[in-house]
Design a protein around this motif. Structure first.
Motif, PDB file in Angstrom:
ATOM      1  N   TYR A 129      11.765 -16.356 -62.129  1.00 55.99           N
ATOM      2  CA  TYR A 129      11.848 -15.991 -63.544  1.00 55.99           C
ATOM      3  C   TYR A 129      10.597 -16.413 -64.319  1.00 55.99           C
ATOM      4  O   TYR A 129      10.328 -15.880 -65.399  1.00 55.99           O
ATOM      5  N   LEU A 130       9.847 -17.361 -63.763  1.00 47.01           N
ATOM      6  CA  LEU A 130       8.597 -17.753 -64.422  1.00 47.01           C
ATOM      7  C   LEU A 130       7.605 -16.591 -64.475  1.00 47.01           C
ATOM      8  O   LEU A 130       6.713 -16.576 -65.332  1.00 47.01           O
ATOM      9  N   ARG A 131       7.735 -15.627 -63.559  1.00 47.28           N
ATOM     10  CA  ARG A 131       6.845 -14.462 -63.610  1.00 47.28           C
ATOM     11  C   ARG A 131       7.026 -13.729 -64.939  1.00 47.28           C
ATOM     12  O   ARG A 131       6.040 -13.271 -65.541  1.00 47.28           O
ATOM     13  N   ASN A 132       8.282 -13.600 -65.396  1.00 47.54           N
ATOM     14  CA  ASN A 132       8.538 -12.968 -66.692  1.00 47.54           C
ATOM     15  C   ASN A 132       7.875 -13.756 -67.813  1.00 47.54           C
ATOM     16  O   ASN A 132       7.207 -13.190 -68.688  1.00 47.54           O
ATOM     17  N   THR A 133       8.076 -15.070 -67.804  1.00 46.62           N
ATOM     18  CA  THR A 133       7.577 -15.928 -68.863  1.00 46.62           C
ATOM     19  C   THR A 133       6.052 -15.935 -68.897  1.00 46.62           C
ATOM     20  O   THR A 133       5.440 -15.855 -69.977  1.00 46.62           O
ATOM     21  N   LEU A 134       5.437 -16.052 -67.728  1.00 50.77           N
ATOM     22  CA  LEU A 134       3.982 -16.082 -67.672  1.00 50.77           C
ATOM     23  C   LEU A 134       3.388 -14.752 -68.130  1.00 50.77           C
ATOM     24  O   LEU A 134       2.370 -14.724 -68.840  1.00 50.77           O
ATOM     25  N   TRP A 135       4.010 -13.637 -67.734  1.00 50.19           N
ATOM     26  CA  TRP A 135       3.501 -12.335 -68.176  1.00 50.19           C
ATOM     27  C   TRP A 135       3.528 -12.247 -69.709  1.00 50.19           C
ATOM     28  O   TRP A 135       2.569 -11.805 -70.342  1.00 50.19           O
ATOM     29  N   ASP A 136       4.640 -12.677 -70.295  1.00 46.61           N
ATOM     30  CA  ASP A 136       4.757 -12.630 -71.755  1.00 46.61           C
ATOM     31  C   ASP A 136       3.707 -13.503 -72.435  1.00 46.61           C
ATOM     32  O   ASP A 136       3.314 -13.235 -73.578  1.00 46.61           O
ATOM     33  N   ALA A 137       3.246 -14.548 -71.718  1.00 46.79           N
ATOM     34  CA  ALA A 137       2.203 -15.431 -72.260  1.00 46.79           C
ATOM     35  C   ALA A 137       0.795 -14.917 -71.951  1.00 46.79           C
ATOM     36  O   ALA A 137      -0.190 -15.541 -72.359  1.00 46.79           O
ATOM     37  N   GLY A 138       0.697 -13.794 -71.200  1.00 45.64           N
ATOM     38  CA  GLY A 138      -0.610 -13.201 -70.933  1.00 45.64           C
ATOM     39  C   GLY A 138      -1.214 -13.547 -69.594  1.00 45.64           C
ATOM     40  O   GLY A 138      -2.419 -13.387 -69.397  1.00 45.64           O
ATOM     41  N   TYR A 139      -0.359 -13.989 -68.646  1.00 44.31           N
ATOM     42  CA  TYR A 139      -0.858 -14.363 -67.325  1.00 44.31           C
ATOM     43  C   TYR A 139      -0.119 -13.579 -66.234  1.00 44.31           C
ATOM     44  O   TYR A 139       1.063 -13.270 -66.374  1.00 44.31           O
ATOM     45  N   ALA A 140      -0.821 -13.291 -65.163  1.00 40.69           N
ATOM     46  CA  ALA A 140      -0.213 -12.705 -63.973  1.00 40.69           C
ATOM     47  C   ALA A 140      -0.153 -13.764 -62.884  1.00 40.69           C
ATOM     48  O   ALA A 140      -1.064 -14.587 -62.754  1.00 40.69           O
ATOM     49  N   VAL A 141       0.910 -13.738 -62.086  1.00 43.06           N
ATOM     50  CA  VAL A 141       1.057 -14.683 -60.981  1.00 43.06           C
ATOM     51  C   VAL A 141       1.479 -13.916 -59.747  1.00 43.06           C
ATOM     52  O   VAL A 141       2.270 -12.978 -59.821  1.00 43.06           O
TER      53      VAL A 141
END
Length: 530
Positions: free
Chosen positions: A386-398
């Protein structure tokens, strides 16, 4: 309800602690969020289906959207940015094994392309819709989730192949048994998907990877039904199960699978351990693996991942107390390595094993912090994606990548993968945060699981280009050192360019001949694997 353009249940989020966000900002810069493409606009852009009417196939636009992708980073970028190009023309939802046969007969008569769909969790492009002048049908297995038979005296159970992890375990737990296969995608991935991608679970040190757990079943191929019998042992020629394992839908549809099961153990604990540095940690877990104790897992984070995990944990007061305790025990804050060790079995055996584990790791300066860290990991182990969702919203790809190599190549491989990823975006004046853990440790070697975070580009094309540069650089390292291009994620399309280096030209030719015989019209998930 599952998210249409991200991971998991749309009601579940995993927050990014402020200190973790500050860490990323300091290492790679302020995130660059991009506006998401809306569901309404995405649905409006779906082209008209090329299929006629058929009672077992839906042409609903939302169904076609959901089944047009997996969870690879290119899939994410396309969904979030509205650049998804291809969709299935329809989605089949069989509710019985006979329905599957009927659907495949229909698609064969109409010369349709078929893409089997389990849980939709593929991270390497297994579900990417190919360019095709023939209509494409996604064959969803999610309604085929029943236990067919159970044989306690043989420790075997047979399931319909669409059963997802939680449903499978619930059906077994009601009778006092477990399958014990826990990939990170456990909540959404399916038994059939695990088998056709050669999946490995987090506790595979005890239960085994899927190739050890899968003992028989049935595949419907364009040539007919391929049965696989559940002999305890057979010397009657090559084992046809090995053709199905890792076949990625190229040979047909796996409809049912017989698997090994285990009585629920008395003890299934995970302990947190810290080593003073990487050298001691590496030798400690290698010696622990060589002892071949009845452990369920050994998971070792390198120093950068250890630091990252502590930032991600939040709970600043508790982490401060942990660091103070470790310092008093001689474990430095900088450079230490966190390790999770699982002990499983009867209480009597678990006590003896714990003593032996402490003896081995104690010779390498390790300090145990008990079960609290293990309990925290168990609680959140399926929430990390679920951190992938959060990081994307913050402007990062993982994204992640993984391999496995013998022990004499583990450190070289890990270091070189991190080096090429770390410097991969220098031409763009961008930094990458990269970190690694050894996730599945064996007597002969280890898997290597690397994660990397980078800032989104100005356009979806720019973000994809950055990902391709990093993925290709790491994959070339894996090929150069002689590692497998995939320890647990499969091949799909992302790993396909590197497969021949592992299989050789004769091996690739053999795979092509097998798939051509079983599927002469190339209708079954074409473009994947080979």
């Amino acid at each position: 309800m599952e998210r249409w353009n991200g991971w998991g249940d749309e009601t579940v989020t995993m927050e990014l602690p402020s200190q973790a966000l500050d860490l990323l900002r300091g290492l790679i810069g302020e995130g660059t969020p991009r506006k998401d493409h809306s569901l309404e606009d995405t649905l409006a852009a779906i082209p008209q289906s090329r299929l006629g009417e058929y009672r077992l196939i839906s042409k609903d636009p939302r169904e076609r959207l959901i089944h047009a992708h997996g969870q690879s980073l290119p899939d994410w970028i396309a969904l979030r940015c509205g650049t998804l190009e291809r969709y299935p023309d329809g989605v089949a939802h069989p509710t019985t094994l006979q329905d599957v046969k009927e659907i495949l007969d229909y698609t064969q008569r109409e010369h349709l392309v078929v893409i089997p769909y389990g849980g939709g969790t593929s991270v390497v492009g297994h579900l990417t819709i190919p360019e095709s002048d023939r209509p494409v049908v996604s064959l969803s297995m999610k309604r085929l989730k029943r236990m067919i038979t159970m044989e306690p005296e043989s420790l075997l159970a047979t399931f319909e192949a669409g059963v997802r992890g939680p449903d499978l375990e619930a059906q077994l737990a009601a009778k006092g048994y477990t399958f014990g296969h826990y990939p990170q995608s456990f909540e959404y991935s399916s038994l059939g998907g695990w088998i056709v991608t050669r999946s490995s679970g987090q506790q595979s040190l005890h239960y085994g990877s899927i190739d050890r757990l899968f003992v028989g079943g049935e595949v419907i191929t364009p040539r007919g039904i391929l049965p696989m019998t559940d002999f305890p042992v057979s010397a009657a020629g090559p084992d046809l199960k090995q053709l199905v394992l890792g076949s990625e839908g190229r040979m047909g549809v796996l409809t049912k699978a017989m698997v090994k099961i285990t009585p629920i153990p008395e003890v299934d604990d995970v302990f947190g351990v810290f080593f003073p540095d990487w050298t001691e940690a590496f030798e400690g877990v290698r010696n622990l693996a060589a002892a071949e104790l009845p452990l369920s897992m050994i998971r070792l984070s390198n120093p950068v991942e250890t630091m990252t995990n502590l930032y991600l944990a939040g709970h600043e007061r508790e982490i401060a107390l942990l660091k103070k305790y470790l310092s008093l025990r001689g474990i430095p804050e900088n450079g230490c390595c966190m390790c999770l060790i699982g002990i499983i079995g009867s209480r009597r055996i678990a006590r003896a094993v714990k003593g032996e584990v402490n003896s081995i790791i104690g010779r390498h300066g390790a300090v145990s912090v008990g079960r609290s860290m293990g309990k925290g990991w168990k609680k959140n182990r399926f929430r990390t994606p679920y951190l992938r969702n959060t990081l994307w919203d913050a402007g990062y790809a993982v994204d992640t990548l993984e391999t496995s190599v013998p022990w004499d190549r583990v450190e070289e491989t890990m270091d070189e993968i991190e080096r090429v990823i770390g410097k991969g975006l220098m031409p763009f004046d961008e930094n990458v945060h990269v970190f690694t853990h050894l996730s599945r440790i064996y007597a002969t070697g280890s898997s290597i699981y690397t994660q990397f975070v980078f800032r989104l580009g100005e356009t979806p094309e720019a973000t994809v280009e950055r990902w391709k540069i990093l993925k290709d650089a790491a994959s070339r390292v894996i090929v150069k050192v002689g590692g497998t291009i995939s320890h647990q994620h499969g091949v799909g399309i992302d790993h396909k360019p590197y497969l021949e280096a592992e299989k050789g030209s004769v091996g690739m030719g053999l795979l092509k001949e097998i798939t051509t015989y079983l599927d002469p019209e190339r209708r079954m998930n074409p473009t994947k694997l080979i």
